[in-house]
Design an enzyme around this catalytic site. Structure first.
Site, PDB file in Angstrom:
ATOM      1  N   GLU A  58     -47.100 -37.544 -38.188  1.00  0.00           N
ATOM      2  CA  GLU A  58     -45.891 -38.365 -38.247  1.00  0.00           C
ATOM      3  C   GLU A  58     -46.173 -39.865 -38.321  1.00  0.00           C
ATOM      4  O   GLU A  58     -45.335 -40.684 -37.940  1.00  0.00           O
ATOM      5  CB  GLU A  58     -44.970 -38.061 -37.055  1.00  0.00           C
ATOM      6  CG  GLU A  58     -44.592 -36.591 -36.927  1.00  0.00           C
ATOM      7  CD  GLU A  58     -43.519 -36.323 -35.905  1.00  0.00           C
ATOM      8  OE1 GLU A  58     -42.527 -37.071 -35.882  1.00  0.00           O
ATOM      9  OE2 GLU A  58     -43.662 -35.374 -35.115  1.00  0.00           O
ATOM     10  N   HIS A  73     -34.098 -39.285 -19.776  1.00  0.00           N
ATOM     11  CA  HIS A  73     -33.569 -38.013 -19.275  1.00  0.00           C
ATOM     12  C   HIS A  73     -34.268 -37.601 -17.987  1.00  0.00           C
ATOM     13  O   HIS A  73     -35.457 -37.838 -17.808  1.00  0.00           O
ATOM     14  CB  HIS A  73     -33.797 -36.892 -20.304  1.00  0.00           C
ATOM     15  CG  HIS A  73     -32.788 -36.853 -21.393  1.00  0.00           C
ATOM     16  ND1 HIS A  73     -33.062 -36.348 -22.645  1.00  0.00           N
ATOM     17  CD2 HIS A  73     -31.479 -37.252 -21.436  1.00  0.00           C
ATOM     18  CE1 HIS A  73     -31.980 -36.432 -23.404  1.00  0.00           C
ATOM     19  NE2 HIS A  73     -31.021 -36.986 -22.689  1.00  0.00           N
ATOM     20  N   PRO A 128     -36.574 -34.237 -18.106  1.00  0.00           N
ATOM     21  CA  PRO A 128     -36.839 -34.434 -19.528  1.00  0.00           C
ATOM     22  C   PRO A 128     -37.161 -33.111 -20.213  1.00  0.00           C
ATOM     23  O   PRO A 128     -37.461 -32.109 -19.557  1.00  0.00           O
ATOM     24  CB  PRO A 128     -38.068 -35.352 -19.508  1.00  0.00           C
ATOM     25  CG  PRO A 128     -38.789 -34.968 -18.253  1.00  0.00           C
ATOM     26  CD  PRO A 128     -37.703 -34.637 -17.250  1.00  0.00           C
ATOM     27  N   SER A 129     -37.121 -33.131 -21.531  1.00  0.00           N
ATOM     28  CA  SER A 129     -37.478 -31.930 -22.302  1.00  0.00           C
ATOM     29  C   SER A 129     -38.978 -31.695 -22.285  1.00  0.00           C
ATOM     30  O   SER A 129     -39.440 -30.566 -22.424  1.00  0.00           O
ATOM     31  CB  SER A 129     -37.002 -32.065 -23.751  1.00  0.00           C
ATOM     32  OG  SER A 129     -35.601 -32.148 -23.806  1.00  0.00           O
ATOM     33  N   TYR A 157     -42.811 -33.442 -20.420  1.00  0.00           N
ATOM     34  CA  TYR A 157     -43.262 -34.299 -19.318  1.00  0.00           C
ATOM     35  C   TYR A 157     -44.313 -35.314 -19.754  1.00  0.00           C
ATOM     36  O   TYR A 157     -45.455 -35.298 -19.324  1.00  0.00           O
ATOM     37  CB  TYR A 157     -43.741 -33.428 -18.158  1.00  0.00           C
ATOM     38  CG  TYR A 157     -42.586 -32.679 -17.529  1.00  0.00           C
ATOM     39  CD1 TYR A 157     -41.728 -33.296 -16.633  1.00  0.00           C
ATOM     40  CD2 TYR A 157     -42.317 -31.372 -17.891  1.00  0.00           C
ATOM     41  CE1 TYR A 157     -40.640 -32.637 -16.091  1.00  0.00           C
ATOM     42  CE2 TYR A 157     -41.233 -30.689 -17.352  1.00  0.00           C
ATOM     43  CZ  TYR A 157     -40.401 -31.329 -16.458  1.00  0.00           C
ATOM     44  OH  TYR A 157     -39.317 -30.670 -15.928  1.00  0.00           O
ATOM     45  N   HIS A 158     -43.875 -36.198 -20.631  1.00  0.00           N
ATOM     46  CA  HIS A 158     -44.615 -37.400 -21.028  1.00  0.00           C
ATOM     47  C   HIS A 158     -43.543 -38.463 -21.198  1.00  0.00           C
ATOM     48  O   HIS A 158     -42.591 -38.260 -21.977  1.00  0.00           O
ATOM     49  CB  HIS A 158     -45.383 -37.171 -22.329  1.00  0.00           C
ATOM     50  CG  HIS A 158     -46.136 -38.382 -22.794  1.00  0.00           C
ATOM     51  ND1 HIS A 158     -47.512 -38.481 -22.681  1.00  0.00           N
ATOM     52  CD2 HIS A 158     -45.711 -39.545 -23.349  1.00  0.00           C
ATOM     53  CE1 HIS A 158     -47.901 -39.643 -23.164  1.00  0.00           C
ATOM     54  NE2 HIS A 158     -46.825 -40.315 -23.572  1.00  0.00           N
ATOM     55  N   HIS A 200     -40.862 -40.933 -22.094  1.00  0.00           N
ATOM     56  CA  HIS A 200     -40.290 -41.394 -23.357  1.00  0.00           C
ATOM     57  C   HIS A 200     -38.885 -41.915 -23.094  1.00  0.00           C
ATOM     58  O   HIS A 200     -38.226 -41.522 -22.132  1.00  0.00           O
ATOM     59  CB  HIS A 200     -40.273 -40.270 -24.398  1.00  0.00           C
ATOM     60  CG  HIS A 200     -39.562 -39.041 -23.951  1.00  0.00           C
ATOM     61  ND1 HIS A 200     -40.100 -38.131 -23.054  1.00  0.00           N
ATOM     62  CD2 HIS A 200     -38.325 -38.549 -24.268  1.00  0.00           C
ATOM     63  CE1 HIS A 200     -39.258 -37.144 -22.850  1.00  0.00           C
ATOM     64  NE2 HIS A 200     -38.164 -37.373 -23.561  1.00  0.00           N
ATOM     65  N   VAL A 201     -38.430 -42.806 -23.949  1.00  0.00           N
ATOM     66  CA  VAL A 201     -37.127 -43.461 -23.804  1.00  0.00           C
ATOM     67  C   VAL A 201     -36.311 -43.212 -25.065  1.00  0.00           C
ATOM     68  O   VAL A 201     -36.825 -43.288 -26.187  1.00  0.00           O
ATOM     69  CB  VAL A 201     -37.298 -44.976 -23.568  1.00  0.00           C
ATOM     70  CG1 VAL A 201     -35.937 -45.674 -23.502  1.00  0.00           C
ATOM     71  CG2 VAL A 201     -38.101 -45.239 -22.295  1.00  0.00           C
ATOM     72  N   HIS A 202     -35.031 -42.920 -24.886  1.00  0.00           N
ATOM     73  CA  HIS A 202     -34.125 -42.630 -25.989  1.00  0.00           C
ATOM     74  C   HIS A 202     -33.351 -43.885 -26.384  1.00  0.00           C
ATOM     75  O   HIS A 202     -32.833 -44.603 -25.522  1.00  0.00           O
ATOM     76  CB  HIS A 202     -33.128 -41.541 -25.590  1.00  0.00           C
ATOM     77  CG  HIS A 202     -33.771 -40.272 -25.125  1.00  0.00           C
ATOM     78  ND1 HIS A 202     -33.794 -39.124 -25.890  1.00  0.00           N
ATOM     79  CD2 HIS A 202     -34.423 -39.962 -23.975  1.00  0.00           C
ATOM     80  CE1 HIS A 202     -34.423 -38.168 -25.232  1.00  0.00           C
ATOM     81  NE2 HIS A 202     -34.813 -38.650 -24.057  1.00  0.00           N
TER      82      HIS A 202
END
Length: 332
Positions: A180, A263, A266-267, A269-270, A272-274
């Site tokens: 990506e 969240h 979270p979905s 476990y590292h 991250h910010v939305h």
């Protein structure tokens, strides 16, 4: 919200071991798509998909979630109708085949068959998929869980450390530039304060009204909100400030029109910010799960151990293993 679909059982023998790596592939299916080749390349892999069951179906959202198999391995496929783009309306109306369905006085309805390049379906593939991926997209009842500091130490943290959460190899692939790379819209390479900002898979990058970006931190030892202390304020401020600046420059959206949050649970476990557009009511932005980054920073300024000590609330679905752990402990 979603309707139950008819289910059919898979044929064949179950896998002895479910692979952990998550291959995140996104492709558009067009009307003139060719036949599958023997190599199962990325543009034809879906031809080998054998449907086992409909996990969820939403007429309102014009989407369907499928569980099936590809080459004997479990897979999840999500099909979503793309939004109509303003700049394609003229071509859509003039270049489509139209079939009359009903006419009454000034009112009439038609079925419009758009040209192939305007009728693409956004398709997300998770393959090989684990049982947790399959359960994630099933229609299920949710339960609000109360998690005290002691619950986190005795129930949640052991569950996380047993590697019950989603595999995060795909996250490391992004950070290590193995996948990506072309989707990254901003990067701060600093090992302590740095992050990469890229579109979430739920956003097709065509309609800014549905803007959805994810900032993934380079530090690999922060699992979730519970790990954050005042020592992480510089990291959070860096994400908050530079993420908003990058979005303003790229999409012309000021900070006042963004929702920036984390969240819990979270979905994956590292940390991250939305980043989403404020008007976009994306799933997971409700108060029971989303925590505004600005409020998180304020809480850590007031109390360095705020998220280590506070009681947290979050929803879990009925088949979630973590919910079972809370029930076994008599906490639900």
């Amino acid at each position: 919200m979603a309707d139950h679909g008819d289910k059919r059982k898979c044929d064949g023998v179950e896998n002895d071991e479910i692979l952990a790596n998550i291959k995140r592939v996104k492709t558009d299916i067009e009307e003139d798509q060719g036949k599958c080749d023997e190599e199962y390349e990325s543009d034809s892999v879906l031809c080998g998909f054998q449907t086992c069951e409909v996990l969820r179906h939403s007429e309102r959202e014009k989407s369907i979630f499928l569980h099936g198999q590809i080459k004997g391995q479990d897979a999840v496929v999500i099909l979503e109708k793309n939004p109509i783009q303003k700049d394609s309306v003229e071509e859509l109306l003039s270049g489509s085949k139209v079939k009359l369905e009903m006419k009454n006085d000034i009112y009439s309805t038609y079925q419009l068959q758009a040209p192939p390049h305007l009728s693409a379906i956004k398709t997300t593939l998770m393959w090989p998929a684990t049982e947790k991926h399959v359960n994630k997209f099933k229609h299920q009842d949710s339960f609000l869980v109360k998690e005290t500091k002691e619950d986190y130490v005795n129930i949640t943290l052991p569950y996380i450390l047993q590697n019950k959460g989603f595999n995060v190899q795909w996250v490391y692939n992004i950070l290590d530039k193995k996948a990506e790379v072309d989707r990254i819209i901003y990067e701060d390479p600093d090992p302590k304060l740095g992050f990469v900002l890229l579109p979430d898979m739920k956003w097709d990058q065509k309609n800014v009204d549905d803007l959805y970006l994810i900032a993934i931190v380079y530090q690999r030892n922060i699992k979730s909100l519970r790990d954050l202390t005042s020592a992480h304020i510089p990291l959070l401020m860096n994400i908050f400030t530079k993420g908003q600046e990058a979005i303003l420059k790229r999409y012309n959206l000021p900070a006042s029109r963004l929702r920036v949050y984390l969240h819990y649970q979270p979905s994956y476990y590292h940390l991250h910010v939305h980043f989403t557009k404020l008007d976009y009511n994306v799933p997971g932005c409700g108060v029971e799960r989303a925590h505004l980054l600005a409020s998180v920073i304020d809480n850590l300024h007031a109390d360095s151990e705020y998220y280590n000590n506070c009681t947290m609330y979050f929803p879990l679905r009925e088949t979630d293993e973590m919910l079972s752990k809370f029930k076994e402990a008599g906490r639900l």
